[in-house]
Design a protein around this motif. Sequence first.
Motif, PDB file in Angstrom:
ATOM      1  N   ALA A  48       0.824  -1.216   0.000  1.00 14.01           N
ATOM      2  CA  ALA A  48       0.000   0.000   0.000  1.00 14.01           C
ATOM      3  C   ALA A  48       0.851   1.256   0.000  1.00 14.01           C
ATOM      4  N   PRO A  55      -3.230   1.215  -9.482  1.00 14.43           N
ATOM      5  CA  PRO A  55      -4.512   1.633  -8.909  1.00 14.43           C
ATOM      6  C   PRO A  55      -5.459   0.476  -8.579  1.00 14.43           C
ATOM      7  N   LEU A  58      -4.412  -0.941  -5.351  1.00 18.45           N
ATOM      8  CA  LEU A  58      -4.736   0.005  -4.276  1.00 18.45           C
ATOM      9  C   LEU A  58      -6.221  -0.032  -3.940  1.00 18.45           C
ATOM     10  N   SER A  59      -7.063  -0.236  -4.939  1.00 13.59           N
ATOM     11  CA  SER A  59      -8.503  -0.376  -4.668  1.00 13.59           C
ATOM     12  C   SER A  59      -8.771  -1.594  -3.790  1.00 13.59           C
ATOM     13  N   ALA A  62      -7.595  -0.765  -0.279  1.00 14.91           N
ATOM     14  CA  ALA A  62      -8.472   0.203   0.391  1.00 14.91           C
ATOM     15  C   ALA A  62      -9.625  -0.493   1.105  1.00 14.91           C
ATOM     16  N   ARG A  70      -5.413  -0.021   5.263  1.00 17.00           N
ATOM     17  CA  ARG A  70      -6.307   0.970   4.630  1.00 17.00           C
ATOM     18  C   ARG A  70      -5.733   2.374   4.771  1.00 17.00           C
ATOM     19  N   THR A  73      -2.962   2.937   2.400  1.00 18.51           N
ATOM     20  CA  THR A  73      -3.523   3.062   1.052  1.00 18.51           C
ATOM     21  C   THR A  73      -4.024   4.482   0.835  1.00 18.51           C
ATOM     22  N   ASN A  76      -1.320   6.887  -0.161  1.00 21.43           N
ATOM     23  CA  ASN A  76      -0.660   6.690  -1.451  1.00 21.43           C
ATOM     24  C   ASN A  76      -1.304   7.604  -2.491  1.00 21.43           C
ATOM     25  N   THR A  79      -3.868   6.178  -5.236  1.00 22.51           N
ATOM     26  CA  THR A  79      -5.144   5.542  -4.914  1.00 22.51           C
ATOM     27  C   THR A  79      -6.234   6.163  -5.773  1.00 22.51           C
ATOM     28  N   ALA A  83     -11.937   4.319  -4.932  1.00 20.83           N
ATOM     29  CA  ALA A  83     -11.523   3.802  -3.624  1.00 20.83           C
ATOM     30  C   ALA A  83     -11.580   4.897  -2.569  1.00 20.83           C
ATOM     31  N   LEU A  84     -11.179   6.106  -2.938  1.00 21.13           N
ATOM     32  CA  LEU A  84     -11.245   7.241  -2.006  1.00 21.13           C
ATOM     33  C   LEU A  84     -12.687   7.535  -1.607  1.00 21.13           C
ATOM     34  N   HIS A 109      -6.592  14.717  -1.264  1.00 23.09           N
ATOM     35  CA  HIS A 109      -5.889  13.705  -2.066  1.00 23.09           C
ATOM     36  C   HIS A 109      -5.828  14.170  -3.520  1.00 23.09           C
TER      37      HIS A 109
END
Length: 146
Positions: A48, A55, A58-59, A62, A70, A73, A76, A79, A83-84, A109
Amino acid sequence: MDERPVRTVAERRLGYLRVLEARSPSTSVERLSVLATDEIRPVRLWTARNWNTPPEALSTLAQDEDETVRWNTLLNPRTPTDALQAMAQQEAATAPANWFVVRHLVVHHPNTDSALREELFAAGACASWLADRCVGFRPYRRRALT
């Protein structure tokens, strides 16, 4: 009681080698995708944190069961937006109304889209008049390797 498996010395050594792989900036994108689903928590945590993790991986991270994975992640800068958004919605659904730990970082982010950013500003994730001095910007600056 924590029901962690007892690992042999050989298994621990292999896990340690996977942690080193996850930390390395030269690890391939394909390998990082595999490491994102590793059973050993530190491997996923360092995956992470790796700036080269794709990506899609990372999803996956997350949504990890471990909060520390998490969190890393979230820090990062690669991300993805979906996911955010999921992480922000999770915090909004489970945290007190005035709790903005995750959403504060999501609002700043670099991959947060403008619609989500405006929604989070409106909810109070960061006072817009402080945005230029907000500590939420700092985690996304790439540090020089020393």
